[in-house]
Design an enzyme around this catalytic site. Structure first.
Site, mmCIF file in Angstrom:
data_model
loop_
_atom_site.group_PDB
_atom_site.id
_atom_site.type_symbol
_atom_site.label_atom_id
_atom_site.label_comp_id
_atom_site.label_asym_id
_atom_site.label_seq_id
_atom_site.Cartn_x
_atom_site.Cartn_y
_atom_site.Cartn_z
ATOM 1 N N THR A 1 0.727 -1.248 -0.008
ATOM 2 C CA THR A 1 0.174 -0.079 -0.026
ATOM 3 C C THR A 1 0.796 1.261 -0.123
ATOM 4 O OG1 THR A 1 -1.335 -1.021 1.495
ATOM 5 C CG2 THR A 1 -1.975 1.174 1.143
ATOM 6 N N TYR B 1 -13.641 -3.147 -1.097
ATOM 7 C CA TYR B 1 -14.764 -2.726 -1.899
ATOM 8 C C TYR B 1 -15.660 -3.685 -2.257
ATOM 9 C CZ TYR B 1 -17.372 -0.060 -5.454
ATOM 10 O OH TYR B 1 -18.470 0.663 -5.964
ATOM 11 N N TYR C 1 -2.886 -10.316 4.483
ATOM 12 C CA TYR C 1 -2.800 -8.894 5.122
ATOM 13 C C TYR C 1 -4.203 -8.393 5.239
ATOM 14 C CZ TYR C 1 -1.785 -3.860 4.424
ATOM 15 O OH TYR C 1 -1.591 -2.410 4.924
ATOM 16 N N ARG D 1 -8.725 0.077 5.335
ATOM 17 C CA ARG D 1 -8.600 0.215 3.925
ATOM 18 C C ARG D 1 -9.731 -0.661 3.075
ATOM 19 N NH1 ARG D 1 -4.485 3.662 1.816
ATOM 20 N NH2 ARG D 1 -3.000 4.199 3.385
ATOM 21 N N LYS E 1 -0.125 -10.331 8.113
ATOM 22 C CA LYS E 1 -0.229 -8.813 8.638
ATOM 23 C C LYS E 1 -1.209 -8.320 8.951
ATOM 24 C CE LYS E 1 1.415 -4.456 6.969
ATOM 25 N NZ LYS E 1 1.563 -3.378 5.768
#
Length: 290
Positions: free
Chosen positions: A47, A110, A136, A141, A165
């Site tokens: 990211t 999304y 992750y 986000r 993560k």
């Protein structure tokens, strides 16, 4: 246990020139700066590397620059993730992964899948990946939390899913993961502010943003935590806590690039829709570094 990913990994930025092209010279300097100052591994095109605004060709060139500069000194992790499972699977199949030690794959954003959807997404990835996978989870986000049970289920079902993560900024979820994980599965903090607490509770380390700008202090803090020396580790934590807050105040990677600019390592240029840090934030960062 996979010792390659114990300690501090850094989610490298992608430096840009003023014309928004990739600044490969600055990238080389940042890689060397991190290796020389004690980080344990490097994360490419995460990211923080603004991977979503890089073209395929730019991504390839970034991987090449980092790999060649690293020259086998540290393990390398490559970000390959997305919200179209078929496209992620295809990218894994068609990417040259020689010299890459693991894939870091972000939870789909999304689409907001269910926990079963998240499981099936990562199952599809695990079945095609020729190398290890670090899951992750970053609900801030993605707008969807991958629950600890889903992560543990994936860890138990696929031997090449070796770590997560975790970046939910949720200590309770970290503790649930640490309590229920398979013995050799790694829980890696994705939250710079919580990383030391996670390590002291049994975590494997961190994939850090601030660590790449202040690698000496940050990686030493994590090593002290892994050694079980909280007193010395927290001394460094308190020294770093203000700047950790600053870099996430507006946007990542605008904040970390402002730190790099103040350190003279790269420009603060970012690609839209991200904009550079405000002058007010830059002043705070400069004052901290001074």
């Amino acid at each position: 246990m996979n010792n390659k990913f114990l300690g501090t990994g850094v989610a490298l930025v992608t430096p840009f020139n003023s014309d928004l092209s990739v600044d490969h010279d600055a990238l080389k300097n940042i890689v060397n700066y991190n290796i020389e100052n004690g980080v344990e591994y490097l994360v490419i095109c995460g990211t923080t590397g603004e991977s979503v605004t890089l073209t395929k060709q730019e991504k390839k060139a970034v991987i090449k620059t980092i790999s060649e500069t690293n020259n086998g000194r540290l393990p390398l992790v490559l970000g390959i993730g997305g919200n179209n499972t078929a496209a992620v699977v295809e990218e894994i199949k068609t990417t040259d992964l020689s010299g890459i030690d693991a894939i870091l794959s972000v939870s789909p954003y999304y689409n907001k899948p269910t926990q079963e959807g998240l499981y099936q997404h990562f199952k599809a990835i695990a079945e095609v990946s020729p190398i290890d996978i670090i899951l992750y989870n970053v609900p801030g986000r993605t707008s969807k939390n991958m629950e600890a049970d889903t992560t543990i289920r994936l860890a138990n079902d696929f031997s090449n899913i070796i770590a997560v993560k975790e970046a939910g900024n949720n200590m309770a979820q970290y503790l649930e993961l640490l309590k229920n994980k398979p013995e050799d599965f790694l829980v890696i903090s994705g939250d710079d502010d919580l990383a030391l607490g996670v390590v002291l509770a049994g975590g494997a380390g961190v994939i850090s943003v601030i660590g790449q700008a202040l690698p000496k202090d940050f990686s030493e803090m994590i090593r002290l935590g892994l050694k079980g020396d909280p007193k010395a580790a927290y001394k460094l934590h308190f020294k770093l806590i203000d700047v950790i807050g600053y870099i996430f105040e507006e946007n990542n990677p605008a904040g970390i690039k402002a730190v790099f600019e103040a350190l003279g390592l790269c420009a603060d240029t970012v690609r839209l829709p991200v904009v550079p840090a405000s002058s007010h934030l830059k002043e705070k960062i400069k004052a901290y570094l001074a």
